[in-house]
Design an enzyme around this catalytic site. Structure first.
Site, PDB file in Angstrom:
ATOM      1  N   THR A 419      49.471  51.919 -41.527  1.00 48.11           N
ATOM      2  CA  THR A 419      49.194  52.493 -40.432  1.00 48.11           C
ATOM      3  C   THR A 419      50.355  52.396 -39.315  1.00 48.11           C
ATOM      4  O   THR A 419      51.407  52.124 -39.509  1.00 48.11           O
ATOM      5  CB  THR A 419      47.814  52.260 -39.673  1.00 48.11           C
ATOM      6  OG1 THR A 419      48.000  50.806 -39.228  1.00 48.11           O
ATOM      7  CG2 THR A 419      46.820  52.482 -40.757  1.00 48.11           C
ATOM      8  N   ASP A 466      40.332  55.080 -49.450  1.00 50.17           N
ATOM      9  CA  ASP A 466      39.428  54.553 -48.698  1.00 50.17           C
ATOM     10  C   ASP A 466      38.026  54.125 -48.908  1.00 50.17           C
ATOM     11  O   ASP A 466      37.508  53.158 -48.527  1.00 50.17           O
ATOM     12  CB  ASP A 466      39.706  54.446 -47.367  1.00 50.17           C
ATOM     13  CG  ASP A 466      41.187  53.927 -46.778  1.00 50.17           C
ATOM     14  OD1 ASP A 466      41.790  53.007 -47.618  1.00 50.17           O
ATOM     15  OD2 ASP A 466      41.486  54.086 -45.491  1.00 50.17           O
ATOM     16  N   SER A 491      37.172  52.102 -42.554  1.00 52.62           N
ATOM     17  CA  SER A 491      38.666  51.673 -42.001  1.00 52.62           C
ATOM     18  C   SER A 491      38.806  50.218 -41.529  1.00 52.62           C
ATOM     19  O   SER A 491      37.849  49.601 -41.230  1.00 52.62           O
ATOM     20  CB  SER A 491      39.355  52.772 -41.064  1.00 52.62           C
ATOM     21  OG  SER A 491      40.474  52.139 -40.588  1.00 52.62           O
ATOM     22  N   SER A 492      39.940  49.704 -41.399  1.00 53.94           N
ATOM     23  CA  SER A 492      40.198  48.487 -41.051  1.00 53.94           C
ATOM     24  C   SER A 492      40.886  48.540 -39.650  1.00 53.94           C
ATOM     25  O   SER A 492      40.996  47.536 -38.916  1.00 53.94           O
ATOM     26  CB  SER A 492      40.852  47.702 -42.150  1.00 53.94           C
ATOM     27  OG  SER A 492      40.416  47.215 -43.312  1.00 53.94           O
ATOM     28  N   GLY A 514      48.623  47.605 -41.068  1.00 58.07           N
ATOM     29  CA  GLY A 514      48.596  46.573 -41.949  1.00 58.07           C
ATOM     30  C   GLY A 514      47.521  46.403 -42.888  1.00 58.07           C
ATOM     31  O   GLY A 514      47.127  45.301 -43.353  1.00 58.07           O
ATOM     32  N   GLY A 515      46.743  47.764 -43.088  1.00 57.42           N
ATOM     33  CA  GLY A 515      45.382  47.573 -44.313  1.00 57.42           C
ATOM     34  C   GLY A 515      44.623  46.636 -43.574  1.00 57.42           C
ATOM     35  O   GLY A 515      44.303  46.493 -42.324  1.00 57.42           O
TER      36      GLY A 515
END
Length: 608
Positions: A419, A466, A491-492, A514-515
């Site tokens: 992201t 996702d 989402s993270s 960073g996921g």
């Protein structure tokens, strides 16, 4: 928040930098340490080196973004009298051009906004097409598609929500005309910009991107080789699309020729067609969510609610970590093995709850009817009591008070990707923390020219991956985060605004790409500034670490052998790798604001 320097820690960090250099050529890792690239599960983007950066002080406003040209655009808008929200729009449009692997108008975002009186959460997350169902990524034999096969092509493309969400936020908080905010990006599209080393590295060996007709002609030479670092890239197709959006708003993107081109490329993909329709695009609606503000260490930490798992998981972990000063928490200039052990165990417990409960709240009810049940002090105290002197093999989800045990299956681990993050505070004290994404590097590896017929364009997201690729377990129990029509994937992303205990005085804006490691990068920054009294740049410079329910991940070359050996003695399996955070943070200082940009990426801070 005090900004005094912890001098012994700074000296130790300087020494550690030398040790890290030495470790590159001295293979002294204990035998049980895996010294290899991290699995795709937690390492979505390759490392791009380390560039030492200084904290940037400013008296009135600050912009922190993932590329200097984007930060310049934000500064231009603020100097022209724009608001923090105006500047965020300008920054995002430039990032679409200069950081196409990470975010853009073909994706979505979560935006926190502080207007001096209240915090709002604007949800521009992508949605699943109306024609899709939970079996989208299952093969005829019922097994899931290999991850990369699912990602590449139209199947993984969700309805882009970024522009409609920004338009909604601008209607409430914009100061300059909408069209003015697109001028910096249009100018750069036409004049060109120098391809960064980071973008060049992302292009290398990217076979799927090279095979897309539009992207292949834009990012690669006639021989199919990635354009070298420093190549001047102009993007006339993106300039034309941005001009349409500047004049006609989000409708110019979600309807008409641009939408038609997106749908044509998604549905017409030769190897992996998707289901996105013009009706999906035209019907997209952003959401305004109830912000989650959590008391912690004498502060109010405000973050995004589901469908993001970021704030809940960060604050669960932090709620299980007792405050410790550097003298207690550090050894040889880095977090000690004892501290890392507790952090890793708290992470396992938090990620187990994440896998069990968190999904789009329009489809999945919160435990006990309130997401805050996962953050209740008595619940976290009970969870923390499970942490012992040795590593637990695995952690199961808990049961928050008053919550009935639901029949969800835990979501199996699967990759999440990169992201970008934008932090802005304007001269009036208004603030933005926006994390924005197209998911994997270069998204679905589909570039749209918006129907212009010109070179270049914008990348389409792959956010549908996702969702749980396997929607049910062997007993047939559904995963909360399974795909359903119109649903937003979990989402993270963790855009965060921090306030004093009253919730009225802003002290920090931060976030990271960073996921799933976003959760750890944000948690590290909060812990470093609150417990260890570091400024934001010192916090960002600290080595990264994390746990996602299995081994402990440590940033390669940053932790001494004694720390690693101690962790292993406590039963932890270790993986050393690059953990490429991209934190952008702005912190209140005695003279204004102090901005930090992650040394692991291209980010920059601009202010005045």
């Amino acid at each position: 928040m005090p900004l005094r320097l912890v001098r012994p820690l700074r000296s130790a960090l300087s020494l550690l930098a030398l040790l890290a250099l030495a470790s590159c050529s001295t293979p002294d890792s204990p035998a049980l340490t895996t010294k290899a690239p991290a699995p795709d599960l937690i390492q979505p983007e390759s490392a791009s080196g380390w560039t030492a950066k200084q904290a940037q002080a400013s008296a009135h406003f600050a912009v922190a973004a993932a590329h200097p040209l984007a930060s310049d655009a934000g500064r231009e808008i603020l100097l022209a009298g724009g608001s923090a929200l105006d500047a965020a729009i300008a920054v995002q449009m430039v990032l679409t051009l200069v950081e196409p692997q990470s975010s853009g108008i073909g994706g979505g975002a979560f935006l926190l906004h502080w207007d001096g009186a209240k915090v709002q959460a604007f949800d521009g997350r992508e949605t699943a097409p109306a024609a899709a169902d939970e079996n989208l990524f299952l093969k005829p034999d019922g097994k899931p598609m290999p991850y990369l096969q699912a990602v590449v092509g139209g199947r993984s493309v969700g309805t882009p929500g970024l522009l409609r969400m920004l338009e909604q936020a601008h209607a409430q908080h914009g100061k300059l005309p909408w069209a003015r905010l697109f001028e910096p990006a249009i100018r750069l599209c036409e004049q060109g910009y120098a391809l960064s080393g980071r973008s060049h590295k992302q292009l290398l060996n990217n076979t799927a991107l090279r095979q897309d007709p539009q992207a292949g002609a834009y990012f690669f030479d006639a021989q199919g080789q990635a354009l070298p670092e420093g190549s001047r890239l102009r993007n006339p197709a993106l300039a034309a699309v941005l001009r349409q959006v500047a004049a006609g708003g989000a409708d110019a993107f979600l309807k008409g020729t641009v939408a038609q081109d997106i749908v044509r490329r998604v549905r017409g993909h030769a190897g992996n067609p998707g289901l996105l329709s013009e009706a999906d695009l035209a019907g997209y609606q952003p959401r305004q969510r109830e912000v989650l503000c959590t008391p912690w260490r004498g502060q109010q930490v405000c973050g995004f609610p589901p469908p993001s798992s970021g704030h809940l998981t960060v604050m669960q972990m932090l709620g299980m970590m007792p405050a410790q000063a550097p003298a207690q928490a550090f050894s040889e200039g880095v977090p000690s093995a004892a501290w890392l052990h507790r952090y890793a165990e708290a992470s396992k417990l938090a990620f187990a709850d994440r896998a069990q409960y968190i999904a789009d709240p329009d489809f999945v009810a919160a435990p006990g009817g309130d997401w805050r049940s996962l953050l209740a002090p008595e619940y976290l105290q009970a969870r923390a009591a499970l942490i012992g002197p040795r590593s637990m093999a695995s952690a199961a989800a808990g049961q928050p008070a008053a919550a009935l045990r639901v029949g969800w299956a835990p979501m199996p681990d699967q990759p999440e990707h990169g992201t970008s993050h934008i932090s802005i505070i304007d001269a009036a004290g208004r603030a933005v923390a926006m994390t924005t994404s197209i998911e994997a590097g270069f998204g679905a590896r589909i570039m749209s020219d918006g129907g212009t017929g010109l070179p270049g364009g914008f990348m389409l997201n792959n956010q549908l991956t996702d969702f749980a690729l396997v929607p049910r377990d062997e007993q047939g129990r559904p995963v909360a985060n399974r795909l359903q029509p119109g649903k937003r994937p979990r989402s993270s992303m963790a855009p965060t605004l921090v306030f004093d205990a009253s919730g009225r005085r802003l002290s920090m804006s931060l976030g990271s790409p960073g996921g799933p490691a976003i959760i750890h990068f944000v948690a590290k920054t909060l812990l470093a500034t609150a417990d260890w009294q570091l400024d934001v740049q010192q916090a960002l410079d600290l080595p990264n670490f994390g746990n996602f329910g299995g081994p402990v991940f440590l940033e390669q070359g940053r932790f001494p052998a004694a720390t690693r050996e101690d962790l292993q003695a406590r039963g932890h399996r270790l993986v050393e790798t690059e953990l490429t955070s991209g934190i952008q943070a702005i912190q209140r200082s005695p003279t204004g604001w102090l901005g930090g940009a992650d040394p692991r990426r291209d980010g920059a801070v601009r202010g005045d």
